[in-house]
Design a protein around this motif. Structure first.
Motif, PDB file in Angstrom:
ATOM      1  N   ARG A 204      45.420  57.112  42.794  1.00 27.43           N
ATOM      2  CA  ARG A 204      46.149  57.031  41.528  1.00 27.43           C
ATOM      3  C   ARG A 204      45.860  55.767  40.738  1.00 27.43           C
ATOM      4  N   VAL A 205      45.669  54.643  41.432  1.00 22.28           N
ATOM      5  CA  VAL A 205      45.439  53.389  40.707  1.00 22.28           C
ATOM      6  C   VAL A 205      44.134  53.465  39.912  1.00 22.28           C
ATOM      7  N   ALA A 206      43.052  53.899  40.568  1.00 22.43           N
ATOM      8  CA  ALA A 206      41.765  54.011  39.885  1.00 22.43           C
ATOM      9  C   ALA A 206      41.835  55.039  38.754  1.00 22.43           C
ATOM     10  N   HIS A 207      42.551  56.137  39.000  1.00 23.41           N
ATOM     11  CA  HIS A 207      42.654  57.179  37.968  1.00 23.41           C
ATOM     12  C   HIS A 207      43.415  56.665  36.743  1.00 23.41           C
ATOM     13  N   GLU A 208      44.478  55.910  36.968  1.00 24.75           N
ATOM     14  CA  GLU A 208      45.253  55.389  35.849  1.00 24.75           C
ATOM     15  C   GLU A 208      44.448  54.348  35.065  1.00 24.75           C
ATOM     16  N   LEU A 209      43.661  53.566  35.785  1.00 20.82           N
ATOM     17  CA  LEU A 209      42.797  52.604  35.097  1.00 20.82           C
ATOM     18  C   LEU A 209      41.775  53.320  34.220  1.00 20.82           C
ATOM     19  N   ALA A 210      41.255  54.444  34.713  1.00 19.50           N
ATOM     20  CA  ALA A 210      40.294  55.221  33.925  1.00 19.50           C
ATOM     21  C   ALA A 210      40.954  55.758  32.652  1.00 19.50           C
ATOM     22  N   LYS A 211      42.194  56.193  32.769  1.00 23.83           N
ATOM     23  CA  LYS A 211      42.911  56.718  31.595  1.00 23.83           C
ATOM     24  C   LYS A 211      43.225  55.621  30.588  1.00 23.83           C
ATOM     25  N   LEU A 212      43.409  54.386  31.093  1.00 29.55           N
ATOM     26  CA  LEU A 212      43.724  53.273  30.190  1.00 29.55           C
ATOM     27  C   LEU A 212      42.559  52.916  29.288  1.00 29.55           C
ATOM     28  N   CYS A 213      41.358  53.360  29.646  1.00 28.87           N
ATOM     29  CA  CYS A 213      40.165  53.016  28.865  1.00 28.87           C
ATOM     30  C   CYS A 213      40.261  53.483  27.423  1.00 28.87           C
ATOM     31  N   ILE A 214      41.076  54.489  27.165  1.00 31.38           N
ATOM     32  CA  ILE A 214      41.184  54.999  25.799  1.00 31.38           C
ATOM     33  C   ILE A 214      41.791  53.951  24.863  1.00 31.38           C
ATOM     34  N   SER A 215      42.457  52.962  25.469  1.00 30.25           N
ATOM     35  CA  SER A 215      43.069  51.895  24.665  1.00 30.25           C
ATOM     36  C   SER A 215      42.144  50.712  24.450  1.00 30.25           C
ATOM     37  N   PHE A 216      40.994  50.701  25.166  1.00 30.51           N
ATOM     38  CA  PHE A 216      40.073  49.569  25.073  1.00 30.51           C
ATOM     39  C   PHE A 216      38.739  50.021  24.482  1.00 30.51           C
ATOM     40  N   ASN A 217      38.129  49.145  23.717  1.00 31.42           N
ATOM     41  CA  ASN A 217      36.829  49.449  23.125  1.00 31.42           C
ATOM     42  C   ASN A 217      35.698  48.688  23.792  1.00 31.42           C
ATOM     43  N   GLU A 218      36.032  47.883  24.802  1.00 28.57           N
ATOM     44  CA  GLU A 218      35.008  47.100  25.483  1.00 28.57           C
ATOM     45  C   GLU A 218      35.352  46.985  26.955  1.00 28.57           C
ATOM     46  N   LEU A 219      34.389  46.477  27.714  1.00 30.86           N
ATOM     47  CA  LEU A 219      34.576  46.313  29.153  1.00 30.86           C
ATOM     48  C   LEU A 219      35.718  45.343  29.437  1.00 30.86           C
ATOM     49  N   ARG A 220      36.556  45.721  30.391  1.00 32.14           N
ATOM     50  CA  ARG A 220      37.647  44.843  30.832  1.00 32.14           C
ATOM     51  C   ARG A 220      37.541  44.639  32.340  1.00 32.14           C
ATOM     52  N   VAL A 221      37.643  43.366  32.759  1.00 29.97           N
ATOM     53  CA  VAL A 221      37.654  43.023  34.180  1.00 29.97           C
ATOM     54  C   VAL A 221      38.782  42.022  34.418  1.00 29.97           C
ATOM     55  N   TRP A 222      39.616  42.309  35.401  1.00 32.28           N
ATOM     56  CA  TRP A 222      40.703  41.411  35.777  1.00 32.28           C
ATOM     57  C   TRP A 222      40.434  40.894  37.189  1.00 32.28           C
ATOM     58  N   MET A 223      40.307  39.575  37.348  1.00 27.86           N
ATOM     59  CA  MET A 223      40.089  38.998  38.658  1.00 27.86           C
ATOM     60  C   MET A 223      41.443  38.645  39.282  1.00 27.86           C
ATOM     61  N   GLU A 224      41.674  39.150  40.483  1.00 26.85           N
ATOM     62  CA  GLU A 224      42.930  38.969  41.206  1.00 26.85           C
ATOM     63  C   GLU A 224      44.131  39.377  40.353  1.00 26.85           C
ATOM     64  N   ASP A 225      43.913  40.387  39.528  1.00 25.93           N
ATOM     65  CA  ASP A 225      44.976  40.866  38.649  1.00 25.93           C
ATOM     66  C   ASP A 225      44.677  42.302  38.251  1.00 25.93           C
ATOM     67  N   PHE A 226      45.627  42.899  37.538  1.00 25.44           N
ATOM     68  CA  PHE A 226      45.463  44.278  37.079  1.00 25.44           C
ATOM     69  C   PHE A 226      46.418  44.501  35.913  1.00 25.44           C
ATOM     70  N   PRO A 227      46.189  45.512  35.077  1.00 23.65           N
ATOM     71  CA  PRO A 227      47.086  45.791  33.954  1.00 23.65           C
ATOM     72  C   PRO A 227      48.487  46.152  34.455  1.00 23.65           C
ATOM     73  N   SER A 228      49.480  45.755  33.689  1.00 20.76           N
ATOM     74  CA  SER A 228      50.866  46.018  34.087  1.00 20.76           C
ATOM     75  C   SER A 228      51.155  47.516  34.190  1.00 20.76           C
ATOM     76  N   ASP A 229      50.345  48.344  33.536  1.00 23.52           N
ATOM     77  CA  ASP A 229      50.561  49.796  33.554  1.00 23.52           C
ATOM     78  C   ASP A 229      50.407  50.387  34.954  1.00 23.52           C
ATOM     79  N   VAL A 230      49.678  49.711  35.838  1.00 22.39           N
ATOM     80  CA  VAL A 230      49.441  50.275  37.172  1.00 22.39           C
ATOM     81  C   VAL A 230      50.207  49.520  38.258  1.00 22.39           C
ATOM     82  N   THR A 231      51.103  48.630  37.856  1.00 23.17           N
ATOM     83  CA  THR A 231      51.850  47.825  38.835  1.00 23.17           C
ATOM     84  C   THR A 231      52.606  48.704  39.823  1.00 23.17           C
TER      85      THR A 231
END
Length: 325
Positions: free
Chosen positions: A273-300
């Motif tokens: 589910r975490v990877a799938h939700e991150l894939a769905k979040l891509c619709i909100s971004f227009n460029e590559l996003r990488v979080w080191m030792e972190d993740f978007p609050s949407d998947v907390t």
């Protein structure tokens, strides 16, 4: 007659039983080698009152060898089949030219007539159906091999989960999350790509992207986990067909050479589910996003849910051990 028709020989029976053929074919091969098929000469030898003449050619007594390879009609079947066998080194050109008109084969066991072409068609179809069934059985692992929830990797290994999402508007999204042996996120990523792709191609692209990020982040011992069974099987078996999907699988295997340790794992879609939700979040971004030792609050909530499931299992094991001690 018995001595001339005997086809028994020294044979490695295990090699027959281990062949990937339908059971009925292996059983018939075993009976033929033992010379115990129901050929008319064999039936007569057992005391049955039967006409031993071959019902197909009417020229010789029907023993096992004659029935399988020496009969003229049997030779035609072998030659016209995809095997293109010339039994006993004789060309059967005249027999082939006569296939233009109906050639009937009478099987005494069934009392039916078949054209040679129909016999070959039935044999080839049966083998094709068997190979298809075998392919399905290879690509569907037993239910017991499916994890019921996300599991952390071994110590010093980073598990890389990847998934993809296809957007109705346009483009596809790739999601990747990297976690250590206690379930903590060490990196996560989102990336949107414009274009239309096959589903299996998208899943492979998502894994390639996630592996790239893992390697660039310095992780060299990884477990690549996907919910795409086709991708998992191709990676495990190192299959790289000459297709777009196969080329991406080849890329993943090439990238994996940069790692000290790589393994592949399959997980149910509901537990990715975490990877799938991150894939769905891509619709909100227009460029590559990488979080080191972190993740978007949407998947907390999903990250914490995976951690709590693992902790609950660990506590249950500890409690059980204490009880039996």
């Amino acid at each position: 007659m018995a001595s001339s028709s005997h086809v028994g020989c020294c044979c490695n029976w295990k090699s027959i039983w281990r062949t990937e053929l339908p059971q009925k074919i292996k059983l018939f091969a075993w009976r033929a080698i033992r010379d115990i098929v129901a050929a008319k000469s064999n039936l007569a030898r057992r005391g049955m009152n039967v006409d031993q003449l071959c019902p197909l050619c009417g020229e010789c007594n029907e023993c096992t060898l004659h029935m399988l390879v020496k009969c003229g009609d049997a030779k035609k079947v072998w030659y016209i089949s995809p095997l293109r066998l010339e039994v006993e080194g004789k060309r059967l050109g005249s027999g082939v030219t006569r296939l233009g008109r109906p050639i009937k084969m009478r099987w005494c066991f069934e009392g039916k007539r078949y054209e040679i072409s129909e016999v070959i068609h039935r044999a080839v179809s049966m083998v094709g159906e068997f190979e298809q069934a075998q392919e399905i059985s290879y690509t569907i692992p037993p239910a017991s091999t499916f994890d019921s929830c996300w599991k952390p990797p071994l110590e010093e290994v980073i598990k890389v989960n990847s998934d993809a999402a296809v957007f109705a508007s346009s483009g596809v999204g790739f999601g990747g999350v990297m976690r250590d042996n206690v379930g903590d996120v060490v990196a996560s990523t989102c990336f949107k790509l414009e274009g239309k792709f096959e589903v299996d191609v998208v899943e492979a692209l998502a894994m390639r992207h996630a592996l790239n990020i893992a390697i660039e982040s310095g992780f060299r011992s990884v477990c690549l986990e996907t919910d795409c069974l086709k991708l998992h099987n191709h990676l495990v078996k190192c299959m790289t067909p000459s297709t777009a999907f196969g080329m991406i699988v080849k890329d993943i295997l090439q990238l994996a050479l940069a790692c000290h340790h790589v393994s592949f794992s399959f997980v149910r879609r509901s537990d990715n589910r975490v990877a799938h939700e991150l894939a769905k979040l891509c619709i909100s971004f227009n460029e590559l996003r990488v979080w080191m030792e972190d993740f978007p609050s949407d998947v907390t909530a999903l990250v914490l849910a995976d951690q709590s499931q693992d902790n609950s299992k660990e506590k249950s094991v500890i409690y059980y051990r204490q009880q039996i001690e």
